[in-house]
Design an enzyme around this catalytic site. Structure first.
Site, short mmCIF file in Angstrom:
data_model
loop_
_atom_site.label_atom_id
_atom_site.label_comp_id
_atom_site.label_asym_id
_atom_site.label_seq_id
_atom_site.Cartn_x
_atom_site.Cartn_y
_atom_site.Cartn_z
CE LYS A 67 32.28 45.32 59.77
NZ LYS A 67 32.89 46.16 58.75
NE ARG A 70 33.65 40.45 58.16
CZ ARG A 70 34.96 40.71 58.04
NH1 ARG A 70 35.84 39.98 58.68
NH2 ARG A 70 35.38 41.70 57.28
N GLY A 103 44.67 41.30 43.41
CA GLY A 103 43.21 41.19 43.42
C GLY A 103 42.58 42.07 42.36
N1 LIG Z 1 34.15 47.25 47.51
C1 LIG Z 1 34.26 48.18 48.46
O1 LIG Z 1 33.52 49.17 48.50
C2 LIG Z 1 35.31 48.05 49.52
C3 LIG Z 1 35.36 49.01 50.54
C4 LIG Z 1 36.35 48.91 51.52
C5 LIG Z 1 37.24 47.85 51.47
N2 LIG Z 1 37.16 46.91 50.48
C6 LIG Z 1 38.12 45.82 50.49
O2 LIG Z 1 38.88 45.86 49.29
C7 LIG Z 1 39.17 44.54 48.83
C8 LIG Z 1 38.64 44.35 47.43
O3 LIG Z 1 37.25 44.60 47.42
P1 LIG Z 1 36.36 44.20 46.16
O4 LIG Z 1 35.05 44.84 46.37
O5 LIG Z 1 37.13 44.46 44.91
O6 LIG Z 1 36.22 42.64 46.38
P2 LIG Z 1 36.03 41.52 45.26
O7 LIG Z 1 35.57 40.31 45.99
O8 LIG Z 1 35.22 42.04 44.12
O9 LIG Z 1 37.52 41.29 44.71
C9 LIG Z 1 38.52 40.63 45.40
C10 LIG Z 1 39.38 39.92 44.36
O10 LIG Z 1 40.50 39.37 45.01
C11 LIG Z 1 40.73 38.08 44.48
N3 LIG Z 1 41.51 37.33 45.45
C12 LIG Z 1 41.08 36.64 46.53
N4 LIG Z 1 42.13 36.13 47.19
C13 LIG Z 1 43.24 36.49 46.51
C14 LIG Z 1 44.62 36.27 46.70
N5 LIG Z 1 45.09 35.57 47.73
N6 LIG Z 1 45.49 36.81 45.82
C15 LIG Z 1 45.03 37.55 44.76
N7 LIG Z 1 43.72 37.76 44.54
C16 LIG Z 1 42.84 37.24 45.40
C17 LIG Z 1 39.35 37.55 44.17
O11 LIG Z 1 39.41 36.49 43.24
C18 LIG Z 1 38.66 38.80 43.64
O12 LIG Z 1 38.82 38.92 42.24
C19 LIG Z 1 38.52 43.60 49.86
O13 LIG Z 1 39.50 43.29 50.83
C20 LIG Z 1 37.44 44.46 50.49
O14 LIG Z 1 37.15 44.07 51.82
C21 LIG Z 1 36.22 47.00 49.50
#
Ligand SMILES: NC(=O)c1ccc[n+]([C@@H]2O[C@H](COP(=O)([O-])OP(=O)(O)OC[C@H]3O[C@@H](n4cnc5c(N)ncnc54)[C@H](O)[C@@H]3O)[C@@H](O)[C@H]2O)c1
Length: 389
Positions: A108, A72, A208
């Site tokens: 991490k 990170r 989200g």
């Molecule tokens: N992508 C992965 O492989 C993965 C793996 C494990 C965990 N995650 C977790 O899952 C979540 C989503 O991941 P992602 O890859 O889709 O991320 P992303 O950044 O593509 O999507 C996140 C979305 O949430 C929206 N957002 C931000 N703050 C918000 C709020 N307060 N209310 C509503 N929407 C809000 C953003 O505008 C965005 O569209 C994150 O927390 C990420 O850490 C993702």
């Protein structure tokens, strides 16, 4: 890490005396105390003058295998803040690896700096050399603030990087297995609560609509569910409502957690189950991809008391981890999806344990991880071979 001797020498500069006093005062002692509290093995502080790299790598537990976890980058205000973050996140990775049944432990890294202002190829090459120096004890890749392209530079210095761009041998978008894993979570939850994996006619509120959330919307609509969705980017919501008329409804980001629904699915930010939201939740279950959905473990206890079924986030969102872990055995998409499918059975096992022992699901999940650690360390008592030193 520089350790300063207790005795003051007559050649000490003022700076050295100051450094020793601050170290003796608390810092070193606190690092060990913090490591002891959460059971960490090793913490490495890395600094490279030329590129301005300041990084902390934390290896929590390597019982199950080399530590694996993202790197990170964030403008932490203090070293203390960065240290606490990396310790918390690396411990979480041990739990995630434990339930995902991958042969890796928890680790991490954090880089202290602004992701938009402070990056340079040299910074990531320097980071690559420090990670390489750990000789396979730690594998890492993207997390918040870092991109697959950053690690193309790091990978010039060591082979300990995963999640590179596809053009550099990476496995591609982890949101695909992550969303697939969350779908397994929805189905296992439906089986446990309603005795059927069918999601048709159910209402799911998704917070989200990003890479994972938007995929879930599409899959849920295809299965005949009704979806309520909120995102800070209104254009994302508008296009989903237009694409799926009658099946998708827009909600406000401030109030989505209050919407009456079968499943609330946090897919944006952490800490969504907190003192403010807990009593307002109007769902039967919480199943989503966001990391650290519970602001504190105690909120998991309160969900249990309220009768809201919580699918532990570190199990449900493990698809991405399973994919990057698979890169280290020569990536195979079908194998990743098959392993991700096992989230269904593991979640049912947690729900069962929670029901039988009247335990909050987050505590039942932790119990299963500790059991796996015990089993693996017992296996590792068998000597594999002997090398003459
Ligand atoms: N992508 C992965 O492989 C993965 C793996 C494990 C965990 N995650 C977790 O899952 C979540 C989503 O991941 P992602 O890859 O889709 O991320 P992303 O950044 O593509 O999507 C996140 C979305 O949430 C929206 N957002 C931000 N703050 C918000 C709020 N307060 N209310 C509503 N929407 C809000 C953003 O505008 C965005 O569209 C994150 O927390 C990420 O850490 C993702």
């Amino acid at each position: 890490m520089k350790v300063i001797n207790n005795q003051q020498s007559c050649t000490d500069t003022e700076e050295a005396v100051h450094l020793r006093e601050s170290v003796q005062g608390s810092t070193m002692e606190d690092v060990f105390r913090l490591m002891e509290e959460a059971g960490h093995e090793q913490v490495i502080f890395c600094r490279h003058e030329g590129s301005g790299l300041k990084s902390i790598i934390a290896l929590h537990d390597t019982t199950m295998g080399p530590a694996l976890g993202g790197c990170r980058m964030a403008p932490y205000r203090t070293t203390d803040e960065a240290l606490k973050d990396v310790l918390r996140l690396s411990r979480g990775m041990t739990y995630k690896c434990g339930l995902a049944d991958v042969d890796f432990g928890g680790g991490k890294a954090v880089i202290i700096g602004h992701p938009e202002e402070d990056k340079s190829p040299e910074m990531f090459r320097a980071f690559g050399r420090f990670v390489g120096g750990l000789n396979g004890r730690f594998f890492t890749g993207t997390d918040m603030g870092t991109m697959p392209e950053d690690f193309v530079h790091a990978a010039r210095e060591s082979e300990s990087f995963v999640g590179l761009p596809v053009s550099h041998g990476g496995s591609g978008d982890t949101a695909i297995p992550t969303a697939y894993g969350v779908m397994q979570g929805f189905r296992a939850t439906a089986r446990h609560l309603w005795n059927s994996t069918d999601l048709g006619g159910r209402t799911v509120a998704i917070q989200g609509a990003g890479k994972v959330g938007a995929r879930l919307v599409a899959q849920l609509v295809e299965e005949g569910a009704r979806v309520i969705v909120a995102d800070v980017h209104m254009d994302r919501i508008r296009s989903l409502v237009e694409k799926y008329p009658g099946s998708v409804e827009a909600a406000d980001v401030e109030t989505i957690h209050r919407k009456p629904c079968d499943i609330f699915s946090p897919c944006a930010i952490g800490g969504v189950v907190n003192n403010r939201t807990l009593d307002e939740l109007a769902c039967q279950a919480i199943v989503g991809s966001a990391n650290n959905q519970l602001a504190e473990d105690a909120h998991g206890d309160r969900l249990h008391e309220r009768g809201i079924l919580y699918a532990p986030d570190y199990l449900v969102n493990a698809g991405g981890l399973i994919q990057v872990a698979d890169e280290l055995s020569g990536y195979h998409h079908e194998r990743v999806m098959e392993k991700t499918r096992s989230i269904f059975d593991m979640l049912l096992k947690i729900y069962q344990l929670s029901r039988e022992e009247d335990l909050p699901t987050c505590r039942a999940a932790d119990q299963l991880v500790l059991e796996r650690l015990r089993q693996v360390s017992d296996l590792k008592r068998i000597l594999l071979g002997f090398e003459r030193r």
